[in-house]
Design a protein around this motif. Structure first.
Motif, PDB file in Angstrom:
ATOM      1  N   LEU A 235       0.826  -1.210   0.000  1.00  0.00           N
ATOM      2  CA  LEU A 235       0.000   0.000   0.000  1.00  0.00           C
ATOM      3  C   LEU A 235       0.863   1.264   0.000  1.00  0.00           C
ATOM      4  CD1 LEU A 235      -2.908  -0.791   2.494  1.00  0.00           C
ATOM      5  CD2 LEU A 235      -3.043  -0.626   0.012  1.00  0.00           C
ATOM      6  N   LYS A 236       1.913   1.258   0.786  1.00  0.00           N
ATOM      7  CA  LYS A 236       2.781   2.433   0.893  1.00  0.00           C
ATOM      8  C   LYS A 236       3.412   2.759  -0.452  1.00  0.00           C
ATOM      9  CE  LYS A 236       5.296   3.253   4.507  1.00  0.00           C
ATOM     10  NZ  LYS A 236       6.295   3.134   5.593  1.00  0.00           N
ATOM     11  N   LYS A 237       3.723   1.735  -1.234  1.00  0.00           N
ATOM     12  CA  LYS A 237       4.352   1.965  -2.538  1.00  0.00           C
ATOM     13  C   LYS A 237       3.373   2.539  -3.551  1.00  0.00           C
ATOM     14  CE  LYS A 237       7.893  -1.657  -2.239  1.00  0.00           C
ATOM     15  NZ  LYS A 237       8.376  -2.948  -2.813  1.00  0.00           N
ATOM     16  N   SER A 238       2.110   2.130  -3.442  1.00  0.00           N
ATOM     17  CA  SER A 238       1.137   2.513  -4.470  1.00  0.00           C
ATOM     18  C   SER A 238       0.067   3.475  -3.987  1.00  0.00           C
ATOM     19  CB  SER A 238       0.462   1.252  -5.017  1.00  0.00           C
ATOM     20  OG  SER A 238      -0.154   0.529  -3.966  1.00  0.00           O
ATOM     21  N   SER A 239       0.159   3.915  -2.731  1.00  0.00           N
ATOM     22  CA  SER A 239      -0.916   4.742  -2.170  1.00  0.00           C
ATOM     23  C   SER A 239      -1.113   6.051  -2.923  1.00  0.00           C
ATOM     24  CB  SER A 239      -0.633   5.029  -0.692  1.00  0.00           C
ATOM     25  OG  SER A 239       0.597   5.705  -0.539  1.00  0.00           O
ATOM     26  N   GLU A 240      -0.023   6.704  -3.298  1.00  0.00           N
ATOM     27  CA  GLU A 240      -0.144   7.990  -4.000  1.00  0.00           C
ATOM     28  C   GLU A 240      -0.795   7.809  -5.361  1.00  0.00           C
ATOM     29  OE1 GLU A 240       2.669  11.730  -5.484  1.00  0.00           O
ATOM     30  OE2 GLU A 240       3.474  10.230  -4.093  1.00  0.00           O
ATOM     31  N   VAL A 245      -4.807   7.279   1.449  1.00  0.00           N
ATOM     32  CA  VAL A 245      -4.091   7.935   2.541  1.00  0.00           C
ATOM     33  C   VAL A 245      -3.045   6.962   3.081  1.00  0.00           C
ATOM     34  CG1 VAL A 245      -6.020   9.413   3.171  1.00  0.00           C
ATOM     35  CG2 VAL A 245      -5.781   7.164   4.245  1.00  0.00           C
ATOM     36  N   ASN A 246      -2.250   7.424   4.052  1.00  0.00           N
ATOM     37  CA  ASN A 246      -1.254   6.564   4.670  1.00  0.00           C
ATOM     38  C   ASN A 246      -1.944   5.606   5.638  1.00  0.00           C
ATOM     39  OD1 ASN A 246       1.141   5.451   5.643  1.00  0.00           O
ATOM     40  ND2 ASN A 246       1.340   7.038   7.217  1.00  0.00           N
ATOM     41  N   ILE A 247      -2.232   4.405   5.169  1.00  0.00           N
ATOM     42  CA  ILE A 247      -2.952   3.422   5.981  1.00  0.00           C
ATOM     43  C   ILE A 247      -1.987   2.778   6.967  1.00  0.00           C
ATOM     44  CG2 ILE A 247      -4.198   1.229   5.917  1.00  0.00           C
ATOM     45  CD1 ILE A 247      -5.323   2.140   3.197  1.00  0.00           C
ATOM     46  N   THR A 248      -2.343   2.818   8.253  1.00  0.00           N
ATOM     47  CA  THR A 248      -1.472   2.326   9.319  1.00  0.00           C
ATOM     48  C   THR A 248      -1.849   0.902   9.721  1.00  0.00           C
ATOM     49  OG1 THR A 248      -2.880   3.128  11.109  1.00  0.00           O
ATOM     50  CG2 THR A 248      -1.281   4.693  10.186  1.00  0.00           C
TER      51      THR A 248
END
Length: 419
Positions: A235-240, A245-248
């Motif tokens: 998710l962090k790689k493709s979130s933008e 948003v930055n899912i924790t």
């Protein structure tokens, strides 16, 4: 025409608010948008702005007063405006207080004391008592209360920087510039009394009632967090690119909880001595550490939200709670609560159920473990969950089943998303 400024109602459950600070005094000119005073409920703080331009003609409540919502606290208008209607309403309240006082209830009044020849100051009883205890010269205090009143915090300031009354040779009191921090060093260094905030009082009352009235039982279980961590990394790689948003990790756990509870509805419920109220949707409480103390905003209908929507709402509520500007209506109504202490490295703890809920999930930190896979020792990331339930409402086996299903859903999070 004079305009009364009322104490706002912050949420349907709030009956009164405490004025913590006046930013204006009688006679001040104010413009629309100027902050008149600051006030707080038992869990949040707010500012009240002027809605009109004019002069502060009267202040009807003091700092520290617990004012019923919709009562008038000050009057704004033009010099010469008739404000008798506001004063008569205030007088009625004072007369009622006097009647209660005659019936045996203590009433605090502003007292006038002479601090030096030809100089009289308005001093609150608490400030006067504190000054006498510490032998401080009140004539050196700088009043910060309404209408030049010396209040408790002014005496505390004096104790740090002020003057002490000492005896001269003729046994008369004289004022000497004494470093109070040095003169009373032993007393000051020994301890400091910090008054409980309203939030702390509410937390104390709620937690004590919880442990006193419930039969609480805590279960601990760990799960393999490999897939969950791998999914979050993706998710962090493709979130933008995907507009996420930055899912924790906490967002992922709350998502899993909101789905798992639907198969264990006794834990998505409120308990009382007569019935178990089971909710059809998951209103998820989210414990938030704030400068004012622990607050628990509610993500309503979390089971109907996507993972991204839960993350967005959690950030909104966390921000409002942290700033102390959250509506009290958003701090009630939860059917289940998640409390995450993983960022502190906690490996296991005993979360306390927030009544009338029947359960609370404690989320712990990640640890490194190993397991045997086809005869090989394989390292992996493990996370522990601490689950407390109300044993009056549910049995231990029910709690064990919920925790088992939740761990399996987190270990197979991609499959959970596909459901």
């Amino acid at each position: 025409m004079a305009t009364g400024v009322i104490m706002p109602r912050q949420g349907q459950s709030v009956e009164s608010c405490i004025i913590t600070k006046w930013n204006v005094k009688k006679g001040d000119s104010v413009k629309e948008g100027d902050v008149l005073f600051e006030y707080e409920t038992d869990k949040a703080a707010f500012e009240e702005e002027a809605k009109v331009n004019g002069t502060v003609l009267e202040i009807l409540a003091e700092e520290g007063d617990d004012v019923p919502c919709l009562d008038t606290v000050c009057v704004i208008g033009n010099e010469g405006d008739d404000i008798s209607e506001f004063l008569s309403a205030s007088s009625g309240i004072e007369e009622e207080a006097e009647v209660k006082n005659e019936a045996g209830e203590a009433k605090e009044e502003v007292v006038i004391v002479s601090t030096k020849k030809g100089d009289e100051e308005k001093v609150s009883p608490r400030a006067k008592m504190m000054a006498e205890e510490k032998n401080l010269d009140l004539s050196k205090a700088v009043p910060t209360g309404p209408d030049g009143r010396i209040i408790e915090r002014d005496v505390l300031t004096l104790a740090k920087n002020g003057f002490k009354i000492v005896k001269g040779e003729d046994n008369k009191e004289v004022c000497d510039a004494v470093d109070v921090n040095v003169a009373n060093n032993a007393e000051i260094a020994e301890y400091e009394d910090i008054k409980h905030s309203n939030v702390r009082k509410v937390i104390a009352k709620s937690m004590h009632a919880s442990l006193t009235n419930m039969a609480q039982l805590t279960f601990n279980r760990s799960f393999d967090a490999t897939e969950m961590m791998s999914y979050r990394k993706t998710l962090k790689k493709s979130s933008e690119a995907m507009g996420l948003v930055n899912i924790t990790i906490n967002d992922i756990i709350m998502y899993a909880v909101s789905r798992t509870l639907l198969q264990h509805k006794s834990f998505n419920a409120h308990y009382d001595d007569e019935k178990l109220r089971v909710f059809n949707n998951v209103n998820l409480g989210m414990a938030v550490d704030t400068p004012r103390g622990l607050l628990v905003p509610t993500i309503f209908n979390a089971n109907k939200m996507s993972l991204n929507e839960i993350s967005i709402r959690a950030k909104e509520l966390g921000s409002m709670a942290g700033e102390g500007k959250i509506s009290p209506d958003l701090l009630t109504g939860a059917s289940f609560t998640v409390s995450n202490l993983g960022s502190f490295g906690i490996e296991s703890f005993t979360p306390i159920v927030n009544p009338p809920q029947t359960g609370i999930l404690g989320v712990c930190g990640l640890t490194d473990k190993v397991k045997v896979v086809e005869g090989n020792i394989v390292p992996y990331k493990s996370m522990n969950l601490s689950f407390t339930c109300d044993h009056r409402a549910v049995d231990g086996a029910d709690a064990a089943r919920l925790l088992k299903d939740l761990c399996e859903n987190l270990e197979n999070f991609s499959a959970l998303l596909a459901k």
